[in-house]
Design a protein around this motif. Structure first.
Motif, PDB file in Angstrom:
ATOM      1  N   LEU A  35       0.833  -1.157   0.070  1.00 47.95           N
ATOM      2  CA  LEU A  35       0.386  -0.088   0.032  1.00 47.95           C
ATOM      3  C   LEU A  35       0.643   1.156  -0.303  1.00 47.95           C
ATOM      4  O   LEU A  35       0.902   2.191  -0.992  1.00 47.95           O
ATOM      5  CB  LEU A  35      -1.264  -0.006   1.044  1.00 47.95           C
ATOM      6  N   TRP A  56      -8.759   1.240  -5.614  1.00 53.65           N
ATOM      7  CA  TRP A  56      -6.748   1.348  -5.633  1.00 53.65           C
ATOM      8  C   TRP A  56      -6.796   0.863  -4.724  1.00 53.65           C
ATOM      9  O   TRP A  56      -5.498  -0.498  -4.756  1.00 53.65           O
ATOM     10  CB  TRP A  56      -6.757   2.370  -5.110  1.00 53.65           C
ATOM     11  N   ALA A  57      -7.276  -0.085  -3.349  1.00 56.70           N
ATOM     12  CA  ALA A  57      -7.156  -1.260  -2.677  1.00 56.70           C
ATOM     13  C   ALA A  57      -7.598  -2.644  -3.111  1.00 56.70           C
ATOM     14  O   ALA A  57      -5.942  -3.400  -2.567  1.00 56.70           O
ATOM     15  CB  ALA A  57      -7.373  -0.675  -1.053  1.00 56.70           C
ATOM     16  N   ALA A  61      -4.476  -4.999  -3.264  1.00 58.33           N
ATOM     17  CA  ALA A  61      -4.065  -6.184  -2.616  1.00 58.33           C
ATOM     18  C   ALA A  61      -4.159  -8.369  -3.488  1.00 58.33           C
ATOM     19  O   ALA A  61      -4.739  -8.375  -2.909  1.00 58.33           O
ATOM     20  CB  ALA A  61      -5.162  -5.904  -2.151  1.00 58.33           C
ATOM     21  N   ALA A 177      -7.559   0.003   4.525  1.00 61.29           N
ATOM     22  CA  ALA A 177      -7.791  -1.044   3.528  1.00 61.29           C
ATOM     23  C   ALA A 177      -8.601  -2.248   4.059  1.00 61.29           C
ATOM     24  O   ALA A 177      -8.790  -2.210   2.973  1.00 61.29           O
ATOM     25  CB  ALA A 177      -6.173  -0.670   3.134  1.00 61.29           C
TER      26      ALA A 177
END
Length: 207
Positions: A35, A56-57, A61, A177
């Motif tokens: 991250l 985005w996360a 991930a 997140a």
């Protein structure tokens, strides 16, 4: 860890994330390293936007950025993505999956004889022994028709996690997140699991 099933499409591997940390300390996180490495990919105005932050996360991930991912898709699926509509900005789930000829209703199966189909990847692994990934036929001397589907679903009923937008320490970014990803994993399985099951699971061929 949740076992795979016809309606479980994604899951979180938090234990693995801690086990693979650099220091083994309780707050150390492999996800956190990724991250922070990709934080510049998140626009300042998107850091407090629940949808943009989650997209985005999720991107960070999952593979190919994190491999294996903090969020993992079921091995037989091609991809599970989150994206925002270019029309109205709504959050969408996008699932890509191979579709075998036998998973189609008899009346709409390909009208070709001796046409090769997807094959199970004989070198692949799945924790439940099922839901194995598919690949193009190993023997390429015969014609093949390889079908795939893309399922796109709106997520209008989700209650998204609100990120802080500023994270004076990495642990706060990780918490935001992880909370956002937990909502998404539960939501993907809820709204898409039964639909994918009817396409390629035990209900395949009967929709």
């Amino acid at each position: 860890m949740t076992d795979w099933s016809d309606t479980t499409l994604v899951r979180i591997h938090d234990d693995y994330d801690r086990e693979m940390s650099d220091t083994g300390a309780p707050l150390d996180s492999r996800l956190g390293r990724y991250l922070t490495q990709h934080l510049n990919d998140l626009w300042d105005e998107d850091r407090t936007d629940p949808k943009a932050f989650l997209v985005w996360a999720w991107h960070v991930a999952t593979g190919p950025i994190m491999s294996p991912g903090y969020v993992r898709k079921r091995p037989d699926l091609g991809a599970v993505r989150l994206t925002q509509s270019q029309e109205d900005g709504r959050l969408l789930v996008e699932i890509e999956t191979p579709v075998g000829h036998g998973q189609l209703a008899q009346s709409v199966r390909p009208p070709y004889s001796a046409m090769r189909d997807w094959e199970i990847d004989r070198y692949a692994y799945s924790s439940d022994g099922h839901h194995l990934p598919l690949q193009a036929p190993h023997d390429e001397s015969q014609p093949a028709l390889l079908l795939a589907a893309t399922l796109r679903l709106p997520t209008d009923g989700w209650t998204l996690h609100q990120p802080a937008g500023k994270w004076p320490v990495e642990e706060l970014l990780i918490d935001d997140a992880k909370n956002a990803l937990a909502v998404a994993v539960a939501g993907v399985n809820d709204i898409a699991g039964h639909r994918v099951a009817r396409l390629i699971g035990s209900g395949g061929g009967h929709w």
